[in-house]
Design a protein around this motif. Structure first.
Motif, PDB file in Angstrom:
ATOM      1  N   ASP A  23       0.830  -1.205   0.000  1.00 23.21           N
ATOM      2  CA  ASP A  23       0.000   0.000   0.000  1.00 23.21           C
ATOM      3  C   ASP A  23       0.865   1.256   0.000  1.00 23.21           C
ATOM      4  OD1 ASP A  23      -2.258  -1.551   0.008  1.00 23.21           O
ATOM      5  OD2 ASP A  23      -2.596  -1.412   2.180  1.00 23.21           O
ATOM      6  N   GLN A  77       2.481   1.637  -3.279  1.00 25.25           N
ATOM      7  CA  GLN A  77       1.484   2.076  -4.255  1.00 25.25           C
ATOM      8  C   GLN A  77       1.165   3.559  -4.066  1.00 25.25           C
ATOM      9  OE1 GLN A  77      -2.092  -0.190  -4.152  1.00 25.25           O
ATOM     10  NE2 GLN A  77      -2.949   0.733  -5.999  1.00 25.25           N
ATOM     11  N   GLU A  78       1.080   3.977  -2.789  1.00 22.26           N
ATOM     12  CA  GLU A  78       0.793   5.392  -2.499  1.00 22.26           C
ATOM     13  C   GLU A  78       1.946   6.281  -2.978  1.00 22.26           C
ATOM     14  OE1 GLU A  78      -0.148   8.209   1.409  1.00 22.26           O
ATOM     15  OE2 GLU A  78      -0.213   6.012   1.563  1.00 22.26           O
ATOM     16  N   LYS A  79       3.165   5.819  -2.697  1.00 22.00           N
ATOM     17  CA  LYS A  79       4.337   6.566  -3.131  1.00 22.00           C
ATOM     18  C   LYS A  79       4.373   6.674  -4.653  1.00 22.00           C
ATOM     19  CE  LYS A  79       9.382   6.547  -2.816  1.00 22.00           C
ATOM     20  NZ  LYS A  79      10.567   5.819  -2.309  1.00 22.00           N
ATOM     21  N   ASN A  80       4.059   5.552  -5.266  1.00 21.50           N
ATOM     22  CA  ASN A  80       4.050   5.503  -6.731  1.00 21.50           C
ATOM     23  C   ASN A  80       3.002   6.468  -7.298  1.00 21.50           C
ATOM     24  OD1 ASN A  80       4.897   4.403  -9.283  1.00 21.50           O
ATOM     25  ND2 ASN A  80       2.959   3.261  -9.317  1.00 21.50           N
ATOM     26  N   GLN A  81       1.837   6.506  -6.630  1.00 19.67           N
ATOM     27  CA  GLN A  81       0.787   7.414  -7.088  1.00 19.67           C
ATOM     28  C   GLN A  81       1.217   8.878  -6.945  1.00 19.67           C
ATOM     29  OE1 GLN A  81      -2.636   6.291  -4.822  1.00 19.67           O
ATOM     30  NE2 GLN A  81      -3.262   4.673  -6.281  1.00 19.67           N
ATOM     31  N   GLU A  94       4.280  10.027  -6.953  1.00 17.37           N
ATOM     32  CA  GLU A  94       5.295  10.319  -7.962  1.00 17.37           C
ATOM     33  C   GLU A  94       4.646  10.514  -9.328  1.00 17.37           C
ATOM     34  OE1 GLU A  94       8.002   7.070  -7.696  1.00 17.37           O
ATOM     35  OE2 GLU A  94       9.065   7.880  -5.947  1.00 17.37           O
ATOM     36  N   MET A  95       3.628   9.681  -9.569  1.00 12.74           N
ATOM     37  CA  MET A  95       2.921   9.827 -10.843  1.00 12.74           C
ATOM     38  C   MET A  95       2.189  11.169 -10.915  1.00 12.74           C
ATOM     39  SD  MET A  95       1.377   5.964 -11.389  1.00 12.74           S
ATOM     40  CE  MET A  95       0.499   6.456 -12.871  1.00 12.74           C
ATOM     41  N   GLN A  96       1.610  11.570  -9.757  1.00  5.41           N
ATOM     42  CA  GLN A  96       0.930  12.874  -9.731  1.00  5.41           C
ATOM     43  C   GLN A  96       1.906  14.024  -9.963  1.00  5.41           C
ATOM     44  OE1 GLN A  96      -1.133  13.066  -5.998  1.00  5.41           O
ATOM     45  NE2 GLN A  96      -2.750  11.604  -6.647  1.00  5.41           N
TER      46      GLN A  96
END
Length: 330
Positions: A293, A296-300, A302-304
């Protein structure tokens, strides 16, 4: 001198007998062959009698001598222990000469030949099964015959032979340590021979088979087999009270109950460890999910950020730079 004369007389007698037998074997005279055959039969020389009787069926066919030839030939085979051949001859006699007063005797002797031809229990028992069928058939055909009185005893004897063979086969599985196969085989013996005289022994060894199977069982089947063996031990004790078998059953029942207590403790320990393991697995899965999680949050995020940067870059490219402002002198 007397001894010499006796030997000469004996030699002449034997020579005359041999000569007569040879003559009969080569003769085509029905009456002569029959005479010599009957003489050999009366002297219990079964092989000679049979050799001569075998030459007579075609010669005596349709005559009054035919029944005697068949009957005596059957008896000669019976006395010579050719039981299967004698059985067929006696049966054929009863069928071929239904009005002959010896019909019942022939039917009885046919069944008796099957009985005599029954082999030892450890050999093939097809003759034994045939003998039981033939003996029962005689009782059915001649229920009021004096000869029927001992037939049931003979049938019981033959049936016991079949029971004992089945019992020994089942016991062999037990001796080899094939306890599950032994247990099934003993159950089959009881099903096939419900009135068997070996019932107590069958129950005893069957219980021992179930006991060994339960004690040495795999974990997943052990409780079920322990319960079944204990119940069977109670059954044996009830079926044969105050006997050596009930004593053995009570002894094994106690051991089975003790084993059930030990196994229950083992089950508790296994369930406890299983619960602990499942808890550890669940905890590890929770931590792994938490990591996933976070990742995934970190990835989101970074994507943002990347998307925001892309938006700004795009806006910068699409918006022209403001033009320079010139001032004119007046």
């Amino acid at each position: 001198m007397k001894k010499y004369i006796s030997l000469v007389v004996l030699s002449m007698f034997l020579l005359s007998c041999k000569t007569e037998m040879d003559q009969a074997m080569k003769s085509a005279d029905k009456d002569f062959i029959l005479k010599v055959a009957n003489e050999k039969f009366a002297k219990k020389k079964w092989a000679d009698a049979l050799a001569l009787y075998d030459r007579l069926p075609n010669l005596v066919a349709g005559t009054d001598d035919a029944p005697n030839v068949v009957f005596n030939s059957a008896y000669a085979n019976y006395y010579d222990k050719n039981y299967r051949l004698a059985a067929n001859q006696f049966k054929n006699f009863a069928i071929s000469f239904p009005q002959d007063p010896r019909k019942e005797e022939a039917a009885y002797l046919s069944a008796l030949c099957y009985y005599e031809g029954s082999l030892q229990y450890n050999l093939d028992q097809s003759n034994t099964e045939s003998a039981i069928t033939e003996l029962q058939g005689f009782i059915n055909d001649y229920p009021d015959s004096e000869r029927s009185k001992n037939i049931n005893q003979l049938i019981d004897e033959l049936s016991y032979k079949l029971e004992f063979k089945a019992f020994e086969n089942a016991k062999q599985y037990f001796k080899m340590g094939e306890y599950k196969a032994a247990s099934v085989a003993f159950e089959n013996v009881l099903e096939d021979f419900p009135a068997t005289k070996l019932k107590s022994k069958i129950y005893d060894i069957s219980l021992k088979s179930k006991y060994e199977l339960a004690i040495n069982s795999i974990y997943d089947l052990k409780k079920e087999r322990l319960d079944a063996a204990a119940a069977y031990a109670k059954r044996v004790s009830t079926e044969f009270p105050n006997s050596e078998y009930s004593k053995t059953a009570d002894d094994l029942y106690t051991k089975l109950e003790n084993e059930k207590v030990k196994f229950a403790k083992l089950q508790e320990e296994v369930e406890k460890r299983k619960a602990e393991y499942e808890a550890r697995v669940k905890n590890a899965e929770a931590k792994e999910n938490e990591k996933k999680d976070l990742a995934q949050e970190k990835n989101q995020l970074e994507m943002q950020k990347a998307a925001e940067q892309t938006r700004r870059d795009s806006a910068k490219i699409n918006s022209p730079e403001p033009q320079a402002t010139f001032k004119f002198k007046r």
